[in-house]
Motif scaffolding. Structure first.
Motif, PDB file in Angstrom:
ATOM      1  N   PHE A  27       0.822  -1.204   0.000  1.00  0.00           N
ATOM      2  CA  PHE A  27       0.000   0.000   0.000  1.00  0.00           C
ATOM      3  C   PHE A  27       0.863   1.264   0.000  1.00  0.00           C
ATOM      4  CE2 PHE A  27      -3.377  -2.971   1.359  1.00  0.00           C
ATOM      5  CZ  PHE A  27      -4.332  -2.622   0.408  1.00  0.00           C
ATOM      6  N   ALA A  28       2.074   1.179   0.539  1.00  0.00           N
ATOM      7  CA  ALA A  28       3.008   2.302   0.417  1.00  0.00           C
ATOM      8  C   ALA A  28       3.442   2.460  -1.039  1.00  0.00           C
ATOM      9  CB  ALA A  28       4.222   2.084   1.315  1.00  0.00           C
ATOM     10  N   PHE A  29       3.644   1.339  -1.734  1.00  0.00           N
ATOM     11  CA  PHE A  29       3.989   1.372  -3.150  1.00  0.00           C
ATOM     12  C   PHE A  29       2.891   2.063  -3.960  1.00  0.00           C
ATOM     13  CE2 PHE A  29       3.279  -0.794  -7.269  1.00  0.00           C
ATOM     14  CZ  PHE A  29       4.433  -0.390  -7.935  1.00  0.00           C
ATOM     15  N   GLN A  30       1.654   1.900  -3.533  1.00  0.00           N
ATOM     16  CA  GLN A  30       0.510   2.498  -4.221  1.00  0.00           C
ATOM     17  C   GLN A  30       0.638   4.028  -4.282  1.00  0.00           C
ATOM     18  OE1 GLN A  30      -3.262   1.738  -2.299  1.00  0.00           O
ATOM     19  NE2 GLN A  30      -4.339   1.552  -4.224  1.00  0.00           N
ATOM     20  N   GLN A  31       1.430   4.606  -3.378  1.00  0.00           N
ATOM     21  CA  GLN A  31       1.531   6.063  -3.293  1.00  0.00           C
ATOM     22  C   GLN A  31       2.737   6.640  -4.034  1.00  0.00           C
ATOM     23  OE1 GLN A  31      -1.084   7.522  -1.881  1.00  0.00           O
ATOM     24  NE2 GLN A  31      -1.845   5.446  -1.448  1.00  0.00           N
ATOM     25  N   ILE A  32       3.607   5.800  -4.588  1.00  0.00           N
ATOM     26  CA  ILE A  32       4.801   6.328  -5.232  1.00  0.00           C
ATOM     27  C   ILE A  32       4.472   6.968  -6.576  1.00  0.00           C
ATOM     28  CG2 ILE A  32       6.185   4.522  -4.114  1.00  0.00           C
ATOM     29  CD1 ILE A  32       6.598   3.339  -6.959  1.00  0.00           C
ATOM     30  N   GLN A  33       5.410   7.773  -7.072  1.00  0.00           N
ATOM     31  CA  GLN A  33       5.256   8.396  -8.381  1.00  0.00           C
ATOM     32  C   GLN A  33       5.619   7.392  -9.476  1.00  0.00           C
ATOM     33  OE1 GLN A  33       4.126  11.570  -9.168  1.00  0.00           O
ATOM     34  NE2 GLN A  33       3.528  11.582  -7.000  1.00  0.00           N
ATOM     35  N   MET A  34       4.624   6.966 -10.218  1.00  0.00           N
ATOM     36  CA  MET A  34       4.807   6.022 -11.323  1.00  0.00           C
ATOM     37  C   MET A  34       3.549   6.081 -12.172  1.00  0.00           C
ATOM     38  SD  MET A  34       5.370   1.844 -11.184  1.00  0.00           S
ATOM     39  CE  MET A  34       7.088   1.874 -10.677  1.00  0.00           C
ATOM     40  N   ASP A  35       3.667   5.798 -13.436  1.00  0.00           N
ATOM     41  CA  ASP A  35       2.486   5.749 -14.278  1.00  0.00           C
ATOM     42  C   ASP A  35       1.440   4.830 -13.642  1.00  0.00           C
ATOM     43  OD1 ASP A  35       1.460   6.200 -17.337  1.00  0.00           O
ATOM     44  OD2 ASP A  35       0.898   4.217 -16.576  1.00  0.00           O
ATOM     45  N   GLU A  36       0.195   5.316 -13.562  1.00  0.00           N
ATOM     46  CA  GLU A  36      -0.844   4.591 -12.833  1.00  0.00           C
ATOM     47  C   GLU A  36      -1.197   3.257 -13.479  1.00  0.00           C
ATOM     48  OE1 GLU A  36      -1.863   5.357  -9.953  1.00  0.00           O
ATOM     49  OE2 GLU A  36      -1.066   7.387  -9.781  1.00  0.00           O
ATOM     50  N   ILE A  37      -1.113   3.174 -14.783  1.00  0.00           N
ATOM     51  CA  ILE A  37      -1.380   1.900 -15.452  1.00  0.00           C
ATOM     52  C   ILE A  37      -0.343   0.873 -15.041  1.00  0.00           C
ATOM     53  CG2 ILE A  37      -1.406   0.706 -17.693  1.00  0.00           C
ATOM     54  CD1 ILE A  37      -2.675   3.209 -18.892  1.00  0.00           C
ATOM     55  N   LEU A  38       0.920   1.268 -15.110  1.00  0.00           N
ATOM     56  CA  LEU A  38       2.007   0.361 -14.748  1.00  0.00           C
ATOM     57  C   LEU A  38       1.925  -0.011 -13.271  1.00  0.00           C
ATOM     58  CD1 LEU A  38       4.595  -1.111 -15.505  1.00  0.00           C
ATOM     59  CD2 LEU A  38       5.849   1.035 -15.175  1.00  0.00           C
ATOM     60  N   LYS A  39       1.654   0.964 -12.441  1.00  0.00           N
ATOM     61  CA  LYS A  39       1.589   0.720 -10.996  1.00  0.00           C
ATOM     62  C   LYS A  39       0.451  -0.242 -10.652  1.00  0.00           C
ATOM     63  CE  LYS A  39       0.775   4.318  -8.427  1.00  0.00           C
ATOM     64  NZ  LYS A  39       1.003   5.600  -7.689  1.00  0.00           N
ATOM     65  N   ILE A  55      -0.775  -2.605 -12.478  1.00  0.00           N
ATOM     66  CA  ILE A  55      -0.421  -3.959 -12.915  1.00  0.00           C
ATOM     67  C   ILE A  55       0.541  -4.604 -11.923  1.00  0.00           C
ATOM     68  CG2 ILE A  55       0.742  -5.308 -14.699  1.00  0.00           C
ATOM     69  CD1 ILE A  55      -0.279  -3.245 -16.744  1.00  0.00           C
ATOM     70  N   ILE A  56       1.525  -3.841 -11.468  1.00  0.00           N
ATOM     71  CA  ILE A  56       2.483  -4.372 -10.489  1.00  0.00           C
ATOM     72  C   ILE A  56       1.762  -4.702  -9.184  1.00  0.00           C
ATOM     73  CG2 ILE A  56       4.542  -3.842  -9.127  1.00  0.00           C
ATOM     74  CD1 ILE A  56       5.416  -2.032 -11.511  1.00  0.00           C
ATOM     75  N   PHE A  57       0.846  -3.829  -8.760  1.00  0.00           N
ATOM     76  CA  PHE A  57       0.049  -4.087  -7.558  1.00  0.00           C
ATOM     77  C   PHE A  57      -0.725  -5.394  -7.717  1.00  0.00           C
ATOM     78  CE2 PHE A  57      -3.317  -3.837  -4.521  1.00  0.00           C
ATOM     79  CZ  PHE A  57      -2.894  -2.992  -3.504  1.00  0.00           C
ATOM     80  N   HIS A  58      -1.356  -5.576  -8.858  1.00  0.00           N
ATOM     81  CA  HIS A  58      -2.116  -6.790  -9.172  1.00  0.00           C
ATOM     82  C   HIS A  58      -1.227  -8.025  -9.002  1.00  0.00           C
ATOM     83  CE1 HIS A  58      -4.921  -8.863 -12.372  1.00  0.00           C
ATOM     84  NE2 HIS A  58      -4.440  -9.748 -11.520  1.00  0.00           N
ATOM     85  N   PHE A  59      -0.043  -7.985  -9.614  1.00  0.00           N
ATOM     86  CA  PHE A  59       0.856  -9.135  -9.508  1.00  0.00           C
ATOM     87  C   PHE A  59       1.237  -9.402  -8.059  1.00  0.00           C
ATOM     88  CE2 PHE A  59       5.195 -10.485  -8.682  1.00  0.00           C
ATOM     89  CZ  PHE A  59       5.128 -11.788  -9.148  1.00  0.00           C
ATOM     90  N   ALA A  84     -10.415  -6.510  -8.987  1.00  0.00           N
ATOM     91  CA  ALA A  84     -11.278  -5.402  -8.597  1.00  0.00           C
ATOM     92  C   ALA A  84     -10.454  -4.197  -8.160  1.00  0.00           C
ATOM     93  CB  ALA A  84     -12.224  -5.833  -7.470  1.00  0.00           C
ATOM     94  N   VAL A  85      -9.381  -4.449  -7.427  1.00  0.00           N
ATOM     95  CA  VAL A  85      -8.517  -3.357  -6.969  1.00  0.00           C
ATOM     96  C   VAL A  85      -7.849  -2.659  -8.157  1.00  0.00           C
ATOM     97  CG1 VAL A  85      -6.455  -2.750  -5.660  1.00  0.00           C
ATOM     98  CG2 VAL A  85      -8.103  -4.351  -4.692  1.00  0.00           C
ATOM     99  N   GLN A  86      -7.396  -3.429  -9.136  1.00  0.00           N
ATOM    100  CA  GLN A  86      -6.764  -2.799 -10.289  1.00  0.00           C
ATOM    101  C   GLN A  86      -7.732  -1.846 -10.994  1.00  0.00           C
ATOM    102  OE1 GLN A  86      -5.003  -5.338 -13.306  1.00  0.00           O
ATOM    103  NE2 GLN A  86      -4.229  -3.585 -14.435  1.00  0.00           N
ATOM    104  N   PRO A 142       7.356 -10.112 -17.308  1.00  0.00           N
ATOM    105  CA  PRO A 142       6.435 -10.964 -18.066  1.00  0.00           C
ATOM    106  C   PRO A 142       4.965 -10.687 -17.738  1.00  0.00           C
ATOM    107  CG  PRO A 142       8.303 -12.256 -17.353  1.00  0.00           C
ATOM    108  CD  PRO A 142       8.423 -10.924 -16.668  1.00  0.00           C
ATOM    109  N   PHE A 143       4.649 -10.449 -16.457  1.00  0.00           N
ATOM    110  CA  PHE A 143       3.258 -10.157 -16.100  1.00  0.00           C
ATOM    111  C   PHE A 143       2.852  -8.777 -16.597  1.00  0.00           C
ATOM    112  CE2 PHE A 143      -0.180  -8.769 -13.284  1.00  0.00           C
ATOM    113  CZ  PHE A 143      -1.061  -9.837 -13.444  1.00  0.00           C
ATOM    114  N   VAL A 144       3.745  -7.810 -16.482  1.00  0.00           N
ATOM    115  CA  VAL A 144       3.449  -6.462 -16.968  1.00  0.00           C
ATOM    116  C   VAL A 144       3.192  -6.493 -18.471  1.00  0.00           C
ATOM    117  CG1 VAL A 144       4.447  -4.168 -17.362  1.00  0.00           C
ATOM    118  CG2 VAL A 144       4.685  -5.263 -15.128  1.00  0.00           C
ATOM    119  N   ASP A 145       4.046  -7.198 -19.206  1.00  0.00           N
ATOM    120  CA  ASP A 145       3.899  -7.292 -20.651  1.00  0.00           C
ATOM    121  C   ASP A 145       2.563  -7.951 -21.014  1.00  0.00           C
ATOM    122  OD1 ASP A 145       5.196  -7.163 -23.415  1.00  0.00           O
ATOM    123  OD2 ASP A 145       4.797  -9.305 -23.266  1.00  0.00           O
TER     124      ASP A 145
END
Length: 314
Positions: free
Chosen positions: A182-194, A196-200, A218-220, A273-276
């Motif tokens: 959840f801390a990662f959720q707040q970092i500066q990064m493109d929201e689409i990419l973020k 997907i990483i959260f999902h994984f 659902a969270v994504q 691989p998951f992001v791609d």
């Protein structure tokens, strides 16, 4: 996208272009502020190419129609999300019994609809992730004896009767790793990419005793919606995943692979691989939405064909 281990194998075997691709992937490697279950570094490789693909998805998003059959698409996508986890029913059957579902399969879909609506109406955080999960698993939860009070309080194993595919995070570590997520959720990064990483990472650590995939999807959607991509409610991402379900599980498995880097004396995970895979899925889902709008415009009745997303109804 091939794993780093496969590229190393091909490079050592002298396969043409493998060494160049490997070097290019490693040249643009990015460390993420997350750690693996055993403390491994978690990275993305080939960031330059990933950023181009993210930009392409963003450009496609701009062409997605606004408010196109949103409630119907939420139902279809919820059906697909539940189907991914083993539900066997149809959209038509669920519609007929929506207010009083009789079977577990129908209930899974109804719960997924309620979960999606809750996630679109609330930013999902550490404070309400349990609420979302309880909505999604109400009356259909497996391993209930390990449900805990926030995250699960016992071990679960991913696989089947023949083999264990993945051993997720131990319950003792879950509060810490989920706080990191959840801390990662707040970092500066493109929201689409973020997202997907959260999902994984969510399905990788498996914080709940059941329903982790449905919750992660659902969270994504919620993250993208609350980041300003409002039209994402009309994009059936879970349906596109369901149309290439083998690729979904393979991408997760490939991204969970521990890379033993002897030269650097470290072990790390590459989630590329998951992001791609997910970027391709999102592209497909957005194209389906665009093509559906075009078909509806031709029929003039708002009920045109929706392309491959309708496969989930079969």
């Amino acid at each position: 996208m091939e794993t780093i281990s496969i590229l190393k194998y091909k490079s050592n075997a002298g396969i043409p272009n493998a060494k160049e691709e490997l070097n290019e992937r490693l040249k643009y490697r990015k460390d993420l502020p997350l750690r693996g279950i055993e403390g491994e570094r978690i990275c993305l490789t080939g960031m330059e190419e990933i950023e181009k693909k993210v930009a392409s998805v963003r450009a496609l998003y701009e062409k997605v129609p606004s408010k196109h059959r949103v409630q119907a698409l939420i139902m279809i996508d919820a059906h697909s999300s539940a189907t991914i986890e083993g539900a066997h029913t149809t959209v038509d059957k669920v519609k007929k019994c929506f207010d009083n579902p009789q079977s577990k399969d129908d209930k899974m879909v109804v719960n997924a609809v309620h979960g999606c609506n809750y996630a679109y109406n609330h930013c999902i955080s550490a404070d309400n992730i349990r609420v979302l999960w309880e909505i999604i698993t109400k009356d259909v939860c497996e391993n209930q004896d390990k449900a805990g009070t926030l995250y699960r309080n016992g071990m679960v194993y991913i696989g089947n009767d023949m083999e264990t595919i993945h051993i997720p995070c131990s319950p003792e570590k879950l509060p810490e790793v989920m706080a990191d997520l959840f801390a990662f959720q707040q970092i500066q990064m493109d929201e689409i990419l973020k997202s997907i990483i959260f999902h994984f990472y969510f399905v990788y650590v498996h914080p709940f005793c059941d329903g982790n995939g449905r919750t992660a999807r659902a969270v994504q959607g919620s993250q993208l919606f609350h980041a300003g991509l409002k039209k994402i409610k009309g994009v059936a991402i879970s349906s596109a995943i369901n149309d290439n379900l083998h690729g979904y599980y393979k991408a997760i498995k490939d991204s969970e692979e521990r890379i033993d880097d002897v030269d650097e004396n470290e072990i790390w995970l590459d989630v590329s691989p998951f992001v791609d895979y997910m970027l391709k899925v999102m592209e497909t889902a957005m194209l389906n939405a665009i093509l559906s709008e075009n078909a509806d415009g031709k029929t003039g009745n708002g009920e045109g064909k929706r392309g491959s997303c309708l496969h989930a109804e079969a």
